[in-house]
Design an enzyme around this catalytic site. Structure first.
Site, mmCIF file in Angstrom:
data_model
loop_
_atom_site.group_PDB
_atom_site.id
_atom_site.type_symbol
_atom_site.label_atom_id
_atom_site.label_comp_id
_atom_site.label_asym_id
_atom_site.label_seq_id
_atom_site.Cartn_x
_atom_site.Cartn_y
_atom_site.Cartn_z
ATOM 1 N N GLU A 115 31.742 43.607 35.527
ATOM 2 C CA GLU A 115 33.197 43.667 35.652
ATOM 3 C C GLU A 115 33.454 43.959 37.118
ATOM 4 O O GLU A 115 33.107 45.031 37.601
ATOM 5 C CB GLU A 115 33.727 44.752 34.718
ATOM 6 C CG GLU A 115 35.220 44.737 34.588
ATOM 7 C CD GLU A 115 35.813 46.048 35.031
ATOM 8 O OE1 GLU A 115 36.316 46.084 36.172
ATOM 9 O OE2 GLU A 115 35.764 47.020 34.259
ATOM 10 N N CYS A 157 40.326 49.265 38.773
ATOM 11 C CA CYS A 157 40.096 47.820 38.796
ATOM 12 C C CYS A 157 41.345 47.095 38.313
ATOM 13 O O CYS A 157 41.483 45.894 38.540
ATOM 14 C CB CYS A 157 38.895 47.462 37.931
ATOM 15 S SG CYS A 157 38.885 48.291 36.364
#
Lengths: 484, 484
Positions: free
Chosen positions: B235, B269
């Site tokens: 990720e 993120c």
């Protein structure tokens, strides 16, 4: 140019097919991509059924074209067209069922404050590239499971045709396109360079492949060089170990083995290449007799014929147990079975267990079945592993090892024959597959071409029907943690 | 040696932690692998609940250790320990539900003759390697979702600790191990070389990673060099575009944006790095005021601090819209928002839209919302995409583009905050993720560590309970095509 070859004579025939240029590949991929959005909202189940019907309606022309290029014979090829049609029908059923969407709804909660979340699968955004296999001119080629499952998912497809059956590929392509709402949804390219261009193309979102380990590695390398990592679903080599335990029923065992070994001139990814048997003279004799009663046949291409002969040279260091009758035709080969014992086999690993594609196998004679798990644990991954026994209690430790070694475990059967079902898994640990979590046969094959999206606090008017509160599609969903 | 650093002072403190040598990595991985078989048959749900309880019981020590190393503060860190505990509990629930096994039974049929086929998921055979993130010292670190989901799946885990919080990593590790039946099930290694060794280790079957695009690419390259391709679930970066449509409610919009932008000093993120707004002076003024009212803070590490400053230099070519108050501390940074118009933004793609990790964003002012889809279509993949509007009718075309650009679509909300739920998808198209079909948060995260097996004609005595006819586990299954 790509020529059709007759495996019975080794001669080319008919008009050759041009290689697809880079510009042509780009145009085909872009046309497919452009056809994507409308396809997503089409009644895909109805179209897949129409494709199935079109394949069946053209079975005469299809099997004859394939037989001229593969020499696999009418019965097998008619059956394979039916199988290919059946795959399209299964995926129509999968779409109507709707479970593949994996719809999940979590309503908002106040304590703790969590927004409304709804997840479902969508097709990959771009085009699916499919590399067709040689050994199933329908079921793993243009009309194969990769094409059917990707179209079902909602993805346009561009197939790199296998050079081994260009005319069959062209015909299959025409038949399927004729049943699609937009013929651009299925593209066809020819030649090695076109395949490379396809695997590298920015509009390609995933690649499916059925073929050899070297072929799969080459495509994997092309994909590794891309700026974006895309999934590569390769179904590669497999030796499919079969373990005959002392309690195994002897009736029909040798005949079953010989039939599985020589089916389609041994050109099955599920071919039983490795058979472990107890030290039993009667069993070995029956295996020898059964193999001797088989007849070979022409392999699909000159290249595969050469590969088999090279494989036999490697295996030739072992003792020959039995050989069948030589087949007829230019690319014909003879079934060959070699024999060794467990310690020698273990000493020869890993090379000794390398796949020899075609009707060849090694029979490994063991003394104590308790010695099998440690040796089997050293095998590479396979698509299948098989146990023959009448006493399940005898097989526990073995089953535990084989579970790690293969995607499908078979009891008292033979690995050739891969049913197109909901519960099928046709994959396995590397090198059987590049993605062990996925299958190229059966209902779950559609998952390779899907990605999830979560909608957070999304307005009901904009939600896809699969995620609306009233469940207008009537599909299975998990709502607030409960599957219903 | 790895030192703890105080982001408020920039100074190191406490005893340093040794780097893990290659031999130690090998021993840790092999010990984890050896612990695997017993773990598969353990009552894993009960153990996961015990891990959750252990984390909660040690929350004081944990949050204080993390605050000293991250300066994220008590409220956030207590919350994050609770979140980490909650993740273990969710996976306990996932195990008890049993749907993750995806059990499928197709009984044998006579016409056509098809054997009995039963499929279910099993844990990956080896060890799962986890690369911890810096920005969530609990929820995406040693005690994070990758560890929880992989242990839940039945896999032993070896975590490569993030250098940014070595003490917190060590403490978390001890707390979790104390609740495991075999402490070898969770290994911990430290240092870049140890991470490389881990990614290359033959007993590692899959890798999970949360971090930067360059970090993710480096691990992908290590994995590409392996003889066996293993799944890499990374990720990576994300700019998380937010589109404010003309109909959007103005109340609280600017405050919501400023809060999301500066949460955790922008080190999420899911940080909203790109906001498209109509040409509306009042809205721009309110955004300016809201950002000006924010205060920065210390970033997690000196390296991230430096990276943010470099990012600002790049963005500094744009006009500054607003900046917050400077934060305090050695690694402190100031929230910064820049402004440009849609044509200039489009001309600057793709570089202009690169992630600047920290509390920085670009506000892109558009004239006609009809011009947005074409520009948004050129963005790289993100974890999230957000639309603010009161009129869903206004958002249709936009939603269609954003669906291809992000894994989670948010309506009238902000992307920070990732609920640990069944319906969560935390992933997205490259470079948000290396595997867009998978999530690192929520119930479906367990799927990354599972592979299916099909049992063909398998004796009932040897079938796993999940596949027995009487369904002793009472789990959801698909039987003869019907989900029940």
């Amino acid at each position: 140019m790509i020529h059709s070859f007759n495996p019975r004579t080794g001669e080319s025939f008919g008009d050759p097919f041009p290689l697809t240029s880079d510009d042509e590949v780009d145009a085909i991929v872009e046309a497919a991509r452009a056809a994507g959005p409308a396809w997503r909202s089409a009644d895909r189940a109805a179209v897949l059924d129409a494709v199935a019907a079109a394949l069946e309606a053209n079975v005469e022309e299809l099997w004859q074209a394939a037989d001229a290029e593969t020499a696999l014979g009418e019965t097998r090829l008619r059956g394979e067209v039916a199988r290919a049609a059946g795959q399209f029908r299964l995926f129509a059923q999968v779409l109507r069922d709707g479970g593949y969407l994996e719809a999940v709804i979590d309503h908002a909660t106040d304590q703790p404050p969590v927004p409304d979340l709804r997840r479902m699968n969508h097709p990959l955004p771009g085009v699916v590239g499919v590399f067709a296999a040689s050994n199933f001119p329908f079921a793993f080629s243009v009309a194969g499971g990769d094409t059917a499952s990707a179209l079902a998912a909602g993805c346009p497809v561009v197939v790199k045709a296998h050079d081994g059956h260009p005319r069959t590929s062209e015909l299959s392509w025409e038949v399927i396109r004729g049943a699609l709402p937009d013929p651009a949804l299925l593209g066809l390219v020819r030649g090695l360079d076109a395949g490379k261009r396809l695997a590298r193309h920015p509009s390609v979102s995933a690649v499916g492949f059925t073929g050899s380990i070297p072929g799969g590695k080459a495509i994997q390398e092309l994909i590794n060089e891309r700026p974006d990592p895309i999934p590569f679903y390769g179904e590669l080599g497999s030796v499919n170990p079969v373990v005959v335990l002392p309690s195994a029923a002897r009736d029909g065992l040798a005949q079953g083995f010989a039939a599985s070994l020589t089916l389609g001139v041994g050109q099955f990814c599920t071919n039983p290449g490795l058979v472990f048997v107890p030290d039993d003279v009667e069993l070995l004799t029956s295996l020898t007799e059964a193999v001797a009663a088989t007849t070979g046949g022409p392999m699909l291409t000159e290249r595969m014929h050469g590969g088999y002969l090279r494989g036999l040279t490697r295996l030739g260091k072992l003792t020959s147990l039995a050989e069948g009758q030589p087949g007829e035709g230019a690319f014909a080969v003879t079934p060959q079975v070699f024999v060794t014992d467990l310690p020698a086999f273990a000493a020869g690993l890993p090379e000794i267990a390398e796949e020899c594609f075609g009707p060849a196998a090694i029979v490994v004679v063991y003394g104590d079945p308790a010695e099998l798990p440690a040796v089997l644990d050293r095998l590479d991954g396979s698509l299948t592993a098989t146990i023959h026994a009448t006493d399940p209690g005898e097989a526990g430790a073995l089953a535990e090892v084989l579970l790690r070694k293969a995607g499908r475990l078979i009891w008292n059967g033979w690995p050739t024959g891969v049913a197109v079902r909901w519960a099928m898994h046709h994959g396995g640990p590397w090198p059987a597959s590049t993605a062990a979590a996925h299958t190229s046969v059966g209902a779950a094959a559609i998952r390779r071409w899907l990605v999830p999206t979560t909608y957070q606090g999304w307005p009901a008017e904009l939600l896809p029907p699969a995620l609306r509160d009233d469940n207008p599609l009537g599909i299975p969903r998990r709502v607030d943690g409960v599957l219903s």
